[in-house]
Write a protein that holds these residues in place. Structure first.
Motif, PDB file in Angstrom:
ATOM      1  N   THR A 142       2.705 -10.743  -0.009  1.00 32.90           N
ATOM      2  CA  THR A 142       2.798 -10.148  -1.343  1.00 32.90           C
ATOM      3  C   THR A 142       1.397  -9.751  -1.781  1.00 32.90           C
ATOM      4  O   THR A 142       0.486 -10.586  -1.780  1.00 32.90           O
ATOM      5  CB  THR A 142       3.414 -11.133  -2.358  1.00 32.90           C
ATOM      6  N   LEU A 143       1.225  -8.473  -2.155  1.00 35.95           N
ATOM      7  CA  LEU A 143      -0.085  -7.936  -2.503  1.00 35.95           C
ATOM      8  C   LEU A 143      -0.028  -7.302  -3.885  1.00 35.95           C
ATOM      9  O   LEU A 143       0.858  -6.492  -4.168  1.00 35.95           O
ATOM     10  CB  LEU A 143      -0.529  -6.898  -1.473  1.00 35.95           C
ATOM     11  N   ALA A 144      -1.004  -7.649  -4.741  1.00 37.69           N
ATOM     12  CA  ALA A 144      -1.110  -7.069  -6.080  1.00 37.69           C
ATOM     13  C   ALA A 144      -2.571  -6.745  -6.340  1.00 37.69           C
ATOM     14  O   ALA A 144      -3.395  -7.644  -6.499  1.00 37.69           O
ATOM     15  CB  ALA A 144      -0.580  -8.043  -7.130  1.00 37.69           C
ATOM     16  N   ALA A 145      -2.898  -5.450  -6.371  1.00 39.12           N
ATOM     17  CA  ALA A 145      -4.283  -5.022  -6.572  1.00 39.12           C
ATOM     18  C   ALA A 145      -4.494  -4.378  -7.935  1.00 39.12           C
ATOM     19  O   ALA A 145      -5.618  -4.033  -8.278  1.00 39.12           O
ATOM     20  CB  ALA A 145      -4.688  -4.041  -5.473  1.00 39.12           C
ATOM     21  N   GLY A 146      -3.448  -4.213  -8.712  1.00 40.32           N
ATOM     22  CA  GLY A 146      -3.548  -3.481  -9.974  1.00 40.32           C
ATOM     23  C   GLY A 146      -3.192  -2.021  -9.742  1.00 40.32           C
ATOM     24  O   GLY A 146      -3.339  -1.500  -8.630  1.00 40.32           O
ATOM     25  N   VAL A 147      -2.732  -1.343 -10.773  1.00 38.97           N
ATOM     26  CA  VAL A 147      -2.202   0.020 -10.621  1.00 38.97           C
ATOM     27  C   VAL A 147      -3.260   1.056 -10.226  1.00 38.97           C
ATOM     28  O   VAL A 147      -2.928   2.094  -9.665  1.00 38.97           O
ATOM     29  CB  VAL A 147      -1.467   0.486 -11.900  1.00 38.97           C
ATOM     30  N   ALA A 148      -4.534   0.798 -10.482  1.00 43.47           N
ATOM     31  CA  ALA A 148      -5.584   1.771 -10.187  1.00 43.47           C
ATOM     32  C   ALA A 148      -6.343   1.466  -8.896  1.00 43.47           C
ATOM     33  O   ALA A 148      -7.261   2.198  -8.532  1.00 43.47           O
ATOM     34  CB  ALA A 148      -6.570   1.838 -11.345  1.00 43.47           C
ATOM     35  N   ASN A 149      -5.969   0.406  -8.185  1.00 40.87           N
ATOM     36  CA  ASN A 149      -6.748  -0.052  -7.033  1.00 40.87           C
ATOM     37  C   ASN A 149      -5.977   0.100  -5.733  1.00 40.87           C
ATOM     38  O   ASN A 149      -4.773  -0.133  -5.677  1.00 40.87           O
ATOM     39  CB  ASN A 149      -7.153  -1.512  -7.239  1.00 40.87           C
ATOM     40  N   ASP A 150      -6.708   0.466  -4.672  1.00 39.83           N
ATOM     41  CA  ASP A 150      -6.105   0.714  -3.369  1.00 39.83           C
ATOM     42  C   ASP A 150      -5.926  -0.563  -2.566  1.00 39.83           C
ATOM     43  O   ASP A 150      -6.676  -1.537  -2.731  1.00 39.83           O
ATOM     44  CB  ASP A 150      -6.972   1.685  -2.556  1.00 39.83           C
ATOM     45  N   ILE A 151      -4.941  -0.530  -1.677  1.00 39.13           N
ATOM     46  CA  ILE A 151      -4.712  -1.589  -0.694  1.00 39.13           C
ATOM     47  C   ILE A 151      -4.807  -0.921   0.671  1.00 39.13           C
ATOM     48  O   ILE A 151      -4.036  -0.008   0.982  1.00 39.13           O
ATOM     49  CB  ILE A 151      -3.331  -2.246  -0.882  1.00 39.13           C
ATOM     50  N   THR A 152      -5.772  -1.361   1.482  1.00 37.22           N
ATOM     51  CA  THR A 152      -5.992  -0.762   2.798  1.00 37.22           C
ATOM     52  C   THR A 152      -6.069  -1.864   3.838  1.00 37.22           C
ATOM     53  O   THR A 152      -7.113  -2.484   4.038  1.00 37.22           O
ATOM     54  CB  THR A 152      -7.285   0.082   2.822  1.00 37.22           C
ATOM     55  N   LEU A 153      -4.936  -2.119   4.483  1.00 38.81           N
ATOM     56  CA  LEU A 153      -4.882  -3.074   5.591  1.00 38.81           C
ATOM     57  C   LEU A 153      -4.602  -2.264   6.840  1.00 38.81           C
ATOM     58  O   LEU A 153      -3.465  -2.100   7.261  1.00 38.81           O
ATOM     59  CB  LEU A 153      -3.789  -4.131   5.336  1.00 38.81           C
ATOM     60  N   ASN A 154      -5.678  -1.730   7.430  1.00 38.12           N
ATOM     61  CA  ASN A 154      -5.514  -0.751   8.506  1.00 38.12           C
ATOM     62  C   ASN A 154      -5.955  -1.234   9.881  1.00 38.12           C
ATOM     63  O   ASN A 154      -6.058  -0.449  10.806  1.00 38.12           O
ATOM     64  CB  ASN A 154      -6.231   0.555   8.152  1.00 38.12           C
TER      65      ASN A 154
END
Length: 189
Positions: A142-154
């Protein structure tokens, strides 16, 4: 940390293999913290490390906010939980060497280094979530970064269970197996 006679302590190393080990009297500020409990769980007080934080214990939790400028390494064992759910600030890479169910909260961005989680991974930040090493999760993510922030698990990650994006802007997920997206609240791509 200033001692009673006016000196200072910069690097703190503690090893206690007793089942009743505690952190009573631990300075709450310093440069590098290397803390090891061989037979007990560890509850970290709120502390500030201008260098690194390395913790090994049979379960790790926080009783106050942790501020770490350098790297953080957490080793709880495959059957023990890590619960760092205060308003923490990990300024550099955080690595979970081993842990069962892992909860991480960061008031800014969080970079996950090579990590092995046998159970569930729950990450909440007020900034981007990235990876700089392979992440292996045996349960849900479960990931929560906020609506303006990116999630990059590449990286070539192994996200075995369902993945939920609670909040995120642009999201990139890479896994060596099929990603089961249980839900996504994404404002970007």
């Amino acid at each position: 940390y200033t001692t009673a006679n006016g000196g200072s302590i910069r690097d703190i190393g503690l090893r206690d293999d007793n089942a009743g080990a505690s952190l009573n009297g631990l300075p709450v500020s310093g440069r590098n913290f290397d803390l090891h409990f061989g037979s007990a769980s560890m509850v970290l007080p709120g502390l500030t490390a201008t260098g690194h934080l390395n913790v090994t214990a049979n379960g790790i939790a926080d009783a106050g906010a942790l501020t770490v400028t350098g790297t953080t390494s957490l080793t709880a064992g495959a059957g023990n939980n890590i619960d760092l759910d205060n308003a923490n600030d990990f300024g550099s890479t955080l690595t979970v060497v081993s842990g069962q169910n892992v909860t991480l909260v960061d008031t800014n961005s969080l970079d996950l280094g090579p990590s092995t989680v046998t159970g569930n991974l729950n990450v909440t930040t007020s900034g981007a979530i990235t990876d700089s090493g392979v992440i292996s999760v045996g349960g849900t993510t479960t990931l929560a970064a906020g609506v303006a922030n990116d999630i990059t698990l590449n990286n070539a990650n192994n996200l075995s269970g369902a993945v939920t994006i609670t909040t995120g802007n642009n999201v990139t997920l890479n896994s060596n197996n099929a990603v089961d997206l249980a839900g996504a609240a994404v404002t970007g791509n």
